[in-house]
Design an enzyme around this catalytic site. Sequence first.
Site, PDB file in Angstrom:
ATOM      1  CG  ASN A 144      32.143  30.918  27.427  1.00  0.00           C
ATOM      2  OD1 ASN A 144      31.456  31.242  28.496  1.00  0.00           O
ATOM      3  ND2 ASN A 144      30.515  32.246  26.818  1.00  0.00           N
ATOM      4  NE  ARG A 169      32.044  35.790  28.731  1.00  0.00           N
ATOM      5  CZ  ARG A 169      31.002  35.932  29.587  1.00  0.00           C
ATOM      6  NH1 ARG A 169      30.074  34.503  29.418  1.00  0.00           N
ATOM      7  NH2 ARG A 169      30.497  36.401  30.225  1.00  0.00           N
ATOM      8  CG  HIS A 188      27.417  41.857  29.765  1.00  0.00           C
ATOM      9  ND1 HIS A 188      26.749  42.809  29.908  1.00  0.00           N
ATOM     10  CD2 HIS A 188      27.839  40.666  29.541  1.00  0.00           C
ATOM     11  CE1 HIS A 188      25.639  41.528  30.289  1.00  0.00           C
ATOM     12  NE2 HIS A 188      26.310  40.708  29.877  1.00  0.00           N
ATOM     13  NE  ARG A 210      20.781  37.264  35.039  1.00  0.00           N
ATOM     14  CZ  ARG A 210      21.682  37.414  34.214  1.00  0.00           C
ATOM     15  NH1 ARG A 210      22.591  38.918  34.354  1.00  0.00           N
ATOM     16  NH2 ARG A 210      23.021  36.833  33.594  1.00  0.00           N
ATOM     17  CB  ALA A 252      12.638  40.304  22.821  1.00  0.00           C
ATOM     18  NE  ARG A 253      13.975  35.250  19.228  1.00  0.00           N
ATOM     19  CZ  ARG A 253      15.077  34.012  19.212  1.00  0.00           C
ATOM     20  NH1 ARG A 253      15.994  34.362  18.222  1.00  0.00           N
ATOM     21  NH2 ARG A 253      15.624  33.639  20.001  1.00  0.00           N
ATOM     22  CD  GLU A 292      23.926  41.784  16.828  1.00  0.00           C
ATOM     23  OE1 GLU A 292      24.460  41.236  16.286  1.00  0.00           O
ATOM     24  OE2 GLU A 292      25.055  42.061  17.683  1.00  0.00           O
ATOM     25  CG  ASN A 293      18.734  40.188  15.355  1.00  0.00           C
ATOM     26  OD1 ASN A 293      19.538  40.126  14.870  1.00  0.00           O
ATOM     27  ND2 ASN A 293      19.608  39.309  16.733  1.00  0.00           N
ATOM     28  CD  GLU A 327      30.375  38.546  24.234  1.00  0.00           C
ATOM     29  OE1 GLU A 327      30.912  38.917  25.739  1.00  0.00           O
ATOM     30  OE2 GLU A 327      28.945  38.288  23.904  1.00  0.00           O
TER      31      GLU A 327
HETATM   32  P1  ADP Z   1      23.557  36.000  26.371  1.00  0.00           P
HETATM   33  O1  ADP Z   1      23.137  37.483  26.726  1.00  0.00           O
HETATM   34  O2  ADP Z   1      23.071  34.522  25.991  1.00  0.00           O
HETATM   35  O3  ADP Z   1      24.857  35.795  24.968  1.00  0.00           O
HETATM   36  P2  ADP Z   1      22.525  37.074  22.909  1.00  0.00           P
HETATM   37  O4  ADP Z   1      22.740  37.830  23.260  1.00  0.00           O
HETATM   38  O5  ADP Z   1      22.092  35.868  22.333  1.00  0.00           O
HETATM   39  O6  ADP Z   1      21.840  36.496  24.313  1.00  0.00           O
HETATM   40  O7  ADP Z   1      20.906  37.552  23.195  1.00  0.00           O
HETATM   41  C1  ADP Z   1      19.409  36.404  23.164  1.00  0.00           C
HETATM   42  C2  ADP Z   1      18.335  37.174  23.485  1.00  0.00           C
HETATM   43  O8  ADP Z   1      18.024  37.726  22.531  1.00  0.00           O
HETATM   44  C3  ADP Z   1      16.941  36.107  23.044  1.00  0.00           C
HETATM   45  O9  ADP Z   1      16.461  35.542  24.298  1.00  0.00           O
HETATM   46  C4  ADP Z   1      15.727  37.724  22.382  1.00  0.00           C
HETATM   47  O10 ADP Z   1      15.132  37.571  23.729  1.00  0.00           O
HETATM   48  C5  ADP Z   1      17.025  38.498  21.322  1.00  0.00           C
HETATM   49  N1  ADP Z   1      16.780  37.741  20.744  1.00  0.00           N
HETATM   50  C6  ADP Z   1      17.401  37.124  19.523  1.00  0.00           C
HETATM   51  N2  ADP Z   1      16.754  37.083  18.191  1.00  0.00           N
HETATM   52  C7  ADP Z   1      15.467  38.209  17.865  1.00  0.00           C
HETATM   53  C8  ADP Z   1      15.108  39.044  17.292  1.00  0.00           C
HETATM   54  N3  ADP Z   1      15.078  37.898  16.149  1.00  0.00           N
HETATM   55  N4  ADP Z   1      14.331  39.526  18.018  1.00  0.00           N
HETATM   56  C9  ADP Z   1      14.067  39.796  19.117  1.00  0.00           C
HETATM   57  N5  ADP Z   1      15.078  39.199  19.779  1.00  0.00           N
HETATM   58  C10 ADP Z   1      15.878  38.694  19.746  1.00  0.00           C
END
Ligand code: ADP
Length: 403
Positions: free
Chosen positions: A7, A94, A183, A243, A285-286, A335-336, A388
């Site tokens: 990528n 990619r 995506h 964004r 988001a954390r 996921e998180n 991916e």
């Molecule tokens: P990308 O679009 O760069 O591939 P990801 O799918 O890895 O991004 O997502 C990144 C975002 O996911 C981070 O900026 C964060 O906001 C969020 N994130 C990752 N881990 C956590 C978590 N444990 N709790 C909340 N948000 C999370």
Amino acid sequence: MQILVINAGSSSMKYQLIETDDKTVLAKGLAERIGIAGSRVKHQFTKNGTTGEKIVEQNLPDHNVAFEIITQLLTDKENAVIASPEAITAVGHRIVHGGEKFSETQVITPEVKDTIRALIPLAPLHNPANLIGVEAAEKFFPNAVQVAVFDTAFHQTLPEHVFRYAIPEKFYTEDKIRVYGFHGTSHKYVYNEAKKYLKNDKLKAITIHLGNGSSMTAVDENGNSIDTSLGFGPLCGLVMGTRSGDIDPSVIFHMIEELDMPLEKIKNVLNKESGMLGLAGSSDARDVAARYYEGDRNAELTFEMYGYRIRKYIGAYMAALNGVDALIFTAGLGENSVLTRSYACKNLNGLGIELDEQLNIEKNHADAPVEIQTANSKVKILIVPTNEEWQIAKEVSELVKQS
Ligand code: ADP
């Protein structure tokens, strides 16, 4: 079969070496700050069941040098995961924009490269960087088949009344302005994982990819993308990390005409200073969740807005699909982030969607598909970790086997 998945960005390159026979990741890493001071390669490998990490801090003037370091790391005496670069059967790239030309994964020929180049005006940041990655890989792995997997390909099934904008036809026929969607590799992967997990061959699903960039897709019972929230570019639809997502275009005219803002500034505001960052001061988001739990009103509003936008699209896509079997959350926040899923599913019981708040917490960070709906919910709510790289490796190996 050993497939190297690449990528490539303009100053970075992510890679994974995947053994497709047993779905294992032999090594993965990131070359960063290519062409900038302070460049390095961060490399992780798995050998005989143990994992290790190596960081090489070295000047990386271009992607060729990055490949040279990556190849050394993959074949390095102590920690080699392959004997020589010839062990790699194919390199899967990619590629962000495949326009209307590519609805499938392609072996890269000079004609395919020309088409990717011709699509640069549609993806001025991504396609040039992706091409640099292809050309460096061709030099470095001359025996491997080079394959392109397009982010837009999955959405080539959108019907015309969905992909067209209601503007004069010339802008579509001559200028190629239409919805492309992005995506695609992730939406396709999580949809297929959910289909297998639910043992439903006719699954109607809404896939919700929430990373730094975010999008939702309506996938019909035949596995076709029939609507998606990103469009001509990556700026519309959901609220994202930096964004804005959907915004009335009149705001842009107002910024130009009344606020005297130059176009570059407006682009920067909408792409890089908006979304979670603009609302709450952080794109992660954390951080925003931590402030939410301290009672910060901006953080609360951010989750309300972020979740509400997702709910609006759930409603729209349930209409597009004439009902839905499953919502599928994936990527960083999907996921998180407990709070994100909670706000995204709030007050939807009228549509047969009921999140189990306890399961939502317990099943957070799932490493395989899990269900988080209540017993009463008519619609399944799933968390499905995206992959991916694996989807790319799988498509590449299938194509190589055929050819
Ligand atoms: P990308 O679009 O760069 O591939 P990801 O799918 O890895 O991004 O997502 C990144 C975002 O996911 C981070 O900026 C964060 O906001 C969020 N994130 C990752 N881990 C956590 C978590 N444990 N709790 C909340 N948000 C999370």
